[in-house]
Design an enzyme around this catalytic site. Structure first.
Site, PDB file in Angstrom:
ATOM      1  N   GLU A  40      51.467  36.789  54.225  1.00 40.53           N
ATOM      2  CA  GLU A  40      50.819  36.621  52.913  1.00 40.53           C
ATOM      3  C   GLU A  40      51.839  36.918  51.809  1.00 40.53           C
ATOM      4  O   GLU A  40      52.823  37.642  52.026  1.00 40.53           O
ATOM      5  CB  GLU A  40      49.613  37.581  52.864  1.00 40.53           C
ATOM      6  N   ASP A  41      51.607  36.364  50.638  1.00 39.76           N
ATOM      7  CA  ASP A  41      52.509  36.604  49.510  1.00 39.76           C
ATOM      8  C   ASP A  41      52.280  37.989  48.904  1.00 39.76           C
ATOM      9  O   ASP A  41      53.220  38.739  48.665  1.00 39.76           O
ATOM     10  CB  ASP A  41      52.374  35.506  48.435  1.00 39.76           C
TER      11      ASP A  41
ATOM     12  N   ASP B 200      46.648  42.377  46.742  1.00 38.14           N
ATOM     13  CA  ASP B 200      46.289  42.891  45.421  1.00 38.14           C
ATOM     14  C   ASP B 200      45.068  43.807  45.601  1.00 38.14           C
ATOM     15  O   ASP B 200      45.219  44.950  46.020  1.00 38.14           O
ATOM     16  CB  ASP B 200      46.029  41.669  44.529  1.00 38.14           C
TER      17      ASP B 200
ATOM     18  N   PHE C 175      51.134  40.971  36.509  1.00 38.59           N
ATOM     19  CA  PHE C 175      50.924  39.658  37.107  1.00 38.59           C
ATOM     20  C   PHE C 175      52.258  38.960  37.304  1.00 38.59           C
ATOM     21  O   PHE C 175      53.013  38.752  36.356  1.00 38.59           O
ATOM     22  CB  PHE C 175      49.982  38.799  36.266  1.00 38.59           C
TER      23      PHE C 175
ATOM     24  N   ARG D 166      55.130  28.180  41.111  1.00 40.62           N
ATOM     25  CA  ARG D 166      55.339  28.507  42.528  1.00 40.62           C
ATOM     26  C   ARG D 166      56.762  28.213  42.977  1.00 40.62           C
ATOM     27  O   ARG D 166      57.270  28.840  43.901  1.00 40.62           O
ATOM     28  CB  ARG D 166      54.390  27.686  43.413  1.00 40.62           C
TER      29      ARG D 166
HETATM   30  P1  IMP Z   1      43.333  40.027  46.679  1.00 43.38           P
HETATM   31  O1  IMP Z   1      42.212  39.458  47.486  1.00 43.38           O
HETATM   32  O2  IMP Z   1      42.855  40.652  45.405  1.00 43.38           O
HETATM   33  O3  IMP Z   1      44.226  40.961  47.457  1.00 43.38           O
HETATM   34  O4  IMP Z   1      44.162  38.808  46.165  1.00 43.38           O
HETATM   35  C1  IMP Z   1      45.135  38.234  46.889  1.00 43.38           C
HETATM   36  C2  IMP Z   1      45.528  36.904  46.263  1.00 43.38           C
HETATM   37  O5  IMP Z   1      45.470  36.947  44.830  1.00 43.38           O
HETATM   38  C3  IMP Z   1      46.958  36.588  46.583  1.00 43.38           C
HETATM   39  O6  IMP Z   1      47.059  35.883  47.801  1.00 43.38           O
HETATM   40  C4  IMP Z   1      47.401  35.781  45.395  1.00 43.38           C
HETATM   41  O7  IMP Z   1      47.110  34.419  45.619  1.00 43.38           O
HETATM   42  C5  IMP Z   1      46.561  36.286  44.247  1.00 43.38           C
HETATM   43  N1  IMP Z   1      47.325  37.225  43.405  1.00 43.38           N
HETATM   44  C6  IMP Z   1      47.188  38.559  43.320  1.00 43.38           C
HETATM   45  N2  IMP Z   1      48.061  39.118  42.455  1.00 43.38           N
HETATM   46  C7  IMP Z   1      48.810  38.086  41.992  1.00 43.38           C
HETATM   47  C8  IMP Z   1      49.924  38.011  41.089  1.00 43.38           C
HETATM   48  O8  IMP Z   1      50.430  39.004  40.529  1.00 43.38           O
HETATM   49  N3  IMP Z   1      50.412  36.758  40.862  1.00 43.38           N
HETATM   50  C9  IMP Z   1      49.915  35.641  41.458  1.00 43.38           C
HETATM   51  N4  IMP Z   1      48.896  35.670  42.314  1.00 43.38           N
HETATM   52  C10 IMP Z   1      48.344  36.883  42.590  1.00 43.38           C
HETATM   53 MG    MG Z   2      47.403  33.799  48.040  1.00 40.89          MG
END
Ligand code: IMP
Ligand code: MG
Length: 182
Positions: free
Chosen positions: A101-102, A105, A154, A167
Site C-alpha cells: 500500500e502507498d 492514514d 497531505f 501521481r
Molecule cells: P485510510 O483508509 O484513511 O488509511 O486511507 C488510506 C488511503 O487514503 C490511501 O490508500 C490513500 O489513497 C489515501 N490517502 C491518505 N492520506 C493521503 C495523502 O496524504 N495523500 C494522498 N492520498 C492519501
Molecule cells: Mg490508496
C-alpha cells in the site's frame, strides 16, 4: 508545469529509491525459505508506483495481483466507508501474502482489507506500506514493513494523488495551499 504546484519536496526520488531497496532486501531475507512465490497484492491506484519499484527489489519469485478499494472521494478527508471496486484475480488460500500500500492514514481501508484477506485463509499475511501517518490512526493496523512515518500533512507524488493528479511525480511533496482552492 506540475512541479510549480509543489510547495516542498518531502522525499526525493533518491530517498525513495534507497528506502525501497531496503524494504526489498528485508523482504528477500525474511522470505528466502518460502516454498512458493510470494503473492504480492497491490492496492490500486496509489500503490502502483511503489509496487513496481518494490517487486524489482525482491530477489525471490513473486506473483502479481491487484485490488481496487476506495475509502476516499476525490478530496483529502476520509469518508470512513470502504468499497471493493476490483477484487483479486486469484485464490489466495495457502499463499504467503504481502499487501502493498502507498499510505496508511486512518487505517480504515487496510483494517477492512486485512480482515477480508484473512477470511480467504492465506498461509500468512504481512503488510508493507511506504508511508504511515500514525497521528491519524482510528483503526488498529499493524505494518510489518513501513517505509517512513509522516506527520499529518497531505502528500502527493510517487503514486499519491490529489483529485487524481500528481501521481506521476517522481518524488513526494506537499502542495501549495492555493492548489486546493483552484
Ligand atoms: P485510510 O483508509 O484513511 O488509511 O486511507 C488510506 C488511503 O487514503 C490511501 O490508500 C490513500 O489513497 C489515501 N490517502 C491518505 N492520506 C493521503 C495523502 O496524504 N495523500 C494522498 N492520498 C492519501
Ligand atoms: Mg490508496
Amino acid at each position: 508545469m506540475m512541479k510549480d504546484d509543489i510547495e516542498k519536496i518531502v522525499y526525493t526520488a533518491e530517498d525513495l529509491h534507497k528506502k525501497v531497496a531496503e524494504l526489498g532486501a528485508q523482504i528477500t531475507a525474511d522470505y528466502k525459505d518460502a516454498k512458493e512465490p510470494i503473492f504480492c497484492v497491490g492496492i490500486l491506484k496509489g500503490a502502483v508506483v511503489f509496487y513496481t519499484d518494490l517487486v524489482r527489489q525482491i530477489n525471490l519469485p513473486v506473483q502479481f495481483d491487484f485490488m481496487i478499494a476506495s475509502s476516499y472521494g476525490s478530496g483529502t478527508k476520509t469518508s470512513g466507508e470502504v468499497k471493493i471496486l476490483k477484487d483479486l484475480d486469484y485464490d489466495i488460500e495457502g499463499k504467503h501474502l504481502i499487501v502493498i500500500e502507498d499510505i496508511i492514514d486512518s487505517g480504515t481501508t487496510m483494517h477492512y482489507l486485512l480482515r477480508y484477506f484473512q477470511h480467504r485463509h492465506p498461509k500468512s499475511v504481512r503488510l508493507c506500506s511506504l508511508l504511515s501517518k500514525p497521528s491519524r490512526r482510528t483503526a488498529d493496523v499493524h505494518i510489518d514493513y513501513c517505509g517512513f512515518e509522516v506527520p499529518d500533512e497531505f502528500l502527493v507524488g510517487y503514486g499519491l494523488d490529489y483529485a487524481e493528479k500528481y501521481r506521476n511525480l517522481p518524488y513526494i511533496g506537499i502542495l501549495k495551499p492555493e492548489v486546493y482552492t483552484k
